[in-house]
Motif scaffolding. Structure first.
Motif, PDB file in Angstrom:
ATOM      1  N   MET A  43    -106.561  35.750  43.376  1.00 40.12           N
ATOM      2  CA  MET A  43    -105.687  35.401  42.321  1.00 40.12           C
ATOM      3  C   MET A  43    -105.559  36.674  41.433  1.00 40.12           C
ATOM      4  O   MET A  43    -106.666  37.261  40.735  1.00 40.12           O
ATOM      5  CB  MET A  43    -105.869  34.251  41.518  1.00 40.12           C
ATOM      6  N   PRO A  44    -104.460  37.175  40.834  1.00 37.82           N
ATOM      7  CA  PRO A  44    -104.345  38.275  40.051  1.00 37.82           C
ATOM      8  C   PRO A  44    -104.732  38.033  38.567  1.00 37.82           C
ATOM      9  O   PRO A  44    -104.782  36.865  38.272  1.00 37.82           O
ATOM     10  CB  PRO A  44    -102.783  38.611  40.004  1.00 37.82           C
ATOM     11  N   ASN A  45    -105.261  39.191  38.177  1.00 39.50           N
ATOM     12  CA  ASN A  45    -105.931  38.994  36.783  1.00 39.50           C
ATOM     13  C   ASN A  45    -104.970  39.151  35.933  1.00 39.50           C
ATOM     14  O   ASN A  45    -104.667  40.393  35.207  1.00 39.50           O
ATOM     15  CB  ASN A  45    -107.220  39.995  36.635  1.00 39.50           C
ATOM     16  N   VAL A  46    -104.282  38.208  35.371  1.00 42.42           N
ATOM     17  CA  VAL A  46    -103.029  38.344  34.516  1.00 42.42           C
ATOM     18  C   VAL A  46    -103.200  37.727  33.219  1.00 42.42           C
ATOM     19  O   VAL A  46    -103.640  36.383  33.154  1.00 42.42           O
ATOM     20  CB  VAL A  46    -101.755  37.914  35.211  1.00 42.42           C
ATOM     21  N   LYS A  47    -103.106  38.353  32.312  1.00 38.62           N
ATOM     22  CA  LYS A  47    -103.241  37.568  30.755  1.00 38.62           C
ATOM     23  C   LYS A  47    -102.024  37.763  30.010  1.00 38.62           C
ATOM     24  O   LYS A  47    -101.024  38.445  30.498  1.00 38.62           O
ATOM     25  CB  LYS A  47    -104.353  38.276  30.005  1.00 38.62           C
ATOM     26  N   HIS A  48    -101.866  36.927  28.890  1.00 36.81           N
ATOM     27  CA  HIS A  48    -100.574  37.079  28.115  1.00 36.81           C
ATOM     28  C   HIS A  48    -100.854  38.357  27.291  1.00 36.81           C
ATOM     29  O   HIS A  48    -101.966  38.461  26.658  1.00 36.81           O
ATOM     30  CB  HIS A  48    -100.195  35.963  27.255  1.00 36.81           C
ATOM     31  N   ILE A  49     -99.696  39.080  26.890  1.00 33.50           N
ATOM     32  CA  ILE A  49     -99.745  40.117  26.005  1.00 33.50           C
ATOM     33  C   ILE A  49    -100.179  39.832  24.613  1.00 33.50           C
ATOM     34  O   ILE A  49    -100.684  40.664  23.989  1.00 33.50           O
ATOM     35  CB  ILE A  49     -98.446  40.926  25.885  1.00 33.50           C
ATOM     36  N   HIS A  50     -99.938  38.352  24.293  1.00 37.70           N
ATOM     37  CA  HIS A  50    -100.500  37.932  22.870  1.00 37.70           C
ATOM     38  C   HIS A  50    -102.090  38.227  22.818  1.00 37.70           C
ATOM     39  O   HIS A  50    -102.606  38.586  21.938  1.00 37.70           O
ATOM     40  CB  HIS A  50    -100.281  36.717  22.472  1.00 37.70           C
ATOM     41  N   GLU A  51    -102.883  38.183  23.984  1.00 35.47           N
ATOM     42  CA  GLU A  51    -104.355  38.488  23.873  1.00 35.47           C
ATOM     43  C   GLU A  51    -104.659  39.861  23.482  1.00 35.47           C
ATOM     44  O   GLU A  51    -105.707  40.055  22.722  1.00 35.47           O
ATOM     45  CB  GLU A  51    -104.944  38.298  25.486  1.00 35.47           C
ATOM     46  N   VAL A  52    -103.965  40.750  23.754  1.00 36.96           N
ATOM     47  CA  VAL A  52    -104.056  42.137  23.298  1.00 36.96           C
ATOM     48  C   VAL A  52    -103.650  42.209  21.589  1.00 36.96           C
ATOM     49  O   VAL A  52    -104.474  42.829  20.978  1.00 36.96           O
ATOM     50  CB  VAL A  52    -103.032  43.146  23.865  1.00 36.96           C
ATOM     51  N   ILE A  53    -102.934  41.498  21.241  1.00 42.05           N
ATOM     52  CA  ILE A  53    -102.603  41.253  19.693  1.00 42.05           C
ATOM     53  C   ILE A  53    -103.815  40.713  19.110  1.00 42.05           C
ATOM     54  O   ILE A  53    -104.204  41.420  18.192  1.00 42.05           O
ATOM     55  CB  ILE A  53    -101.122  40.697  19.461  1.00 42.05           C
ATOM     56  N   PHE A  54    -104.184  39.600  19.754  1.00 42.79           N
ATOM     57  CA  PHE A  54    -105.374  38.974  19.194  1.00 42.79           C
ATOM     58  C   PHE A  54    -106.629  40.143  19.002  1.00 42.79           C
ATOM     59  O   PHE A  54    -107.463  40.123  18.002  1.00 42.79           O
ATOM     60  CB  PHE A  54    -105.774  37.783  19.612  1.00 42.79           C
ATOM     61  N   LEU A  55    -106.848  40.801  20.083  1.00 45.07           N
ATOM     62  CA  LEU A  55    -107.903  41.789  20.107  1.00 45.07           C
ATOM     63  C   LEU A  55    -107.595  42.936  19.051  1.00 45.07           C
ATOM     64  O   LEU A  55    -108.564  43.293  18.312  1.00 45.07           O
ATOM     65  CB  LEU A  55    -107.843  42.436  21.457  1.00 45.07           C
ATOM     66  N   ILE A  56    -106.422  43.376  18.870  1.00 42.68           N
ATOM     67  CA  ILE A  56    -106.122  44.437  17.927  1.00 42.68           C
ATOM     68  C   ILE A  56    -106.362  43.659  16.440  1.00 42.68           C
ATOM     69  O   ILE A  56    -106.949  44.425  15.725  1.00 42.68           O
ATOM     70  CB  ILE A  56    -104.571  44.799  17.931  1.00 42.68           C
ATOM     71  N   GLU A  57    -105.842  42.456  16.308  1.00 39.31           N
ATOM     72  CA  GLU A  57    -106.256  41.822  14.914  1.00 39.31           C
ATOM     73  C   GLU A  57    -107.672  41.736  14.684  1.00 39.31           C
ATOM     74  O   GLU A  57    -107.983  41.908  13.403  1.00 39.31           O
ATOM     75  CB  GLU A  57    -105.369  40.416  15.163  1.00 39.31           C
ATOM     76  N   GLN A  58    -108.311  41.506  15.581  1.00 38.80           N
ATOM     77  CA  GLN A  58    -110.033  41.519  15.444  1.00 38.80           C
ATOM     78  C   GLN A  58    -110.478  42.768  15.075  1.00 38.80           C
ATOM     79  O   GLN A  58    -111.458  43.050  14.299  1.00 38.80           O
ATOM     80  CB  GLN A  58    -110.609  40.901  16.722  1.00 38.80           C
ATOM     81  N   HIS A  59    -110.026  43.859  15.377  1.00 36.47           N
ATOM     82  CA  HIS A  59    -110.320  45.316  15.252  1.00 36.47           C
ATOM     83  C   HIS A  59    -109.178  46.205  14.625  1.00 36.47           C
ATOM     84  O   HIS A  59    -109.359  47.378  14.777  1.00 36.47           O
ATOM     85  CB  HIS A  59    -110.980  46.043  16.729  1.00 36.47           C
ATOM     86  N   ASN A  60    -108.777  45.484  13.712  1.00 33.86           N
ATOM     87  CA  ASN A  60    -107.542  46.614  13.311  1.00 33.86           C
ATOM     88  C   ASN A  60    -107.809  47.688  12.712  1.00 33.86           C
ATOM     89  O   ASN A  60    -108.735  47.904  11.784  1.00 33.86           O
ATOM     90  CB  ASN A  60    -106.887  45.586  12.216  1.00 33.86           C
ATOM     91  N   THR A  61    -107.390  48.913  13.048  1.00 29.14           N
ATOM     92  CA  THR A  61    -107.249  50.065  12.625  1.00 29.14           C
ATOM     93  C   THR A  61    -108.448  50.801  12.960  1.00 29.14           C
ATOM     94  O   THR A  61    -108.914  51.928  12.623  1.00 29.14           O
ATOM     95  CB  THR A  61    -106.825  50.504  11.256  1.00 29.14           C
ATOM     96  N   GLN A  62    -109.200  50.308  13.960  1.00 29.30           N
ATOM     97  CA  GLN A  62    -110.617  50.899  14.407  1.00 29.30           C
ATOM     98  C   GLN A  62    -110.232  51.910  15.480  1.00 29.30           C
ATOM     99  O   GLN A  62    -111.325  52.652  15.817  1.00 29.30           O
ATOM    100  CB  GLN A  62    -111.484  49.851  14.654  1.00 29.30           C
ATOM    101  N   TRP A  63    -109.312  51.463  16.358  1.00 29.49           N
ATOM    102  CA  TRP A  63    -109.475  52.292  17.707  1.00 29.49           C
ATOM    103  C   TRP A  63    -108.163  53.178  17.546  1.00 29.49           C
ATOM    104  O   TRP A  63    -106.983  52.826  17.119  1.00 29.49           O
ATOM    105  CB  TRP A  63    -109.257  51.239  18.888  1.00 29.49           C
ATOM    106  N   THR A  64    -108.454  54.280  18.516  1.00 24.00           N
ATOM    107  CA  THR A  64    -107.214  55.031  18.907  1.00 24.00           C
ATOM    108  C   THR A  64    -106.589  54.350  20.042  1.00 24.00           C
ATOM    109  O   THR A  64    -107.082  53.412  20.779  1.00 24.00           O
ATOM    110  CB  THR A  64    -107.715  56.398  19.513  1.00 24.00           C
ATOM    111  N   PRO A  65    -105.446  54.821  20.521  1.00 25.05           N
ATOM    112  CA  PRO A  65    -104.918  54.144  21.805  1.00 25.05           C
ATOM    113  C   PRO A  65    -105.755  54.232  23.207  1.00 25.05           C
ATOM    114  O   PRO A  65    -105.761  53.256  23.676  1.00 25.05           O
ATOM    115  CB  PRO A  65    -103.419  54.985  22.042  1.00 25.05           C
TER     116      PRO A  65
END
Length: 95
Positions: free
Chosen positions: A1-23
């Protein structure tokens, strides 16, 4: 089965680490969190690889790059509840 997540999961990840990461660091974090083969889908459309997640979010004004080159959520971010009903997206086989 493909490993597919909703793009909102990335939004939630960014929210947890806001302005900590480069692209590049965000892409690494995505791979560490969900696996190197993860693909993302939205409420409509074909799933895409993790390397395209930030571009997708920037194009839809969900994320921005700060003056320091860090990933942040867009100040006027509005998020739908599509992730709650998400069952997967069509995976483009690249053919």
């Amino acid at each position: 089965m493909p490993n597919v997540k909703h793009i909102h999961e990335v939004i939630f990840l960014i929210e947890q680490h806001n302005t900590q990461w480069t692209p590049e660091e965000l892409t690494l974090a995505i791979g560490e969190t969900w696996g190197e083969d993860v693909r993302f889908g939205s409420c409509s459309g074909t799933a895409f690889p993790k390397e395209d997640a930030l571009e997708f979010l920037v194009n839809r004004q969900k994320a921005v790059l700060t003056a320091e080159g860090k990933v942040a959520l867009h100040p006027s971010l509005k998020i739908c509840n599509g992730h709650q009903q998400f069952t997967g997206a069509e995976v483009d086989s690249g053919n």
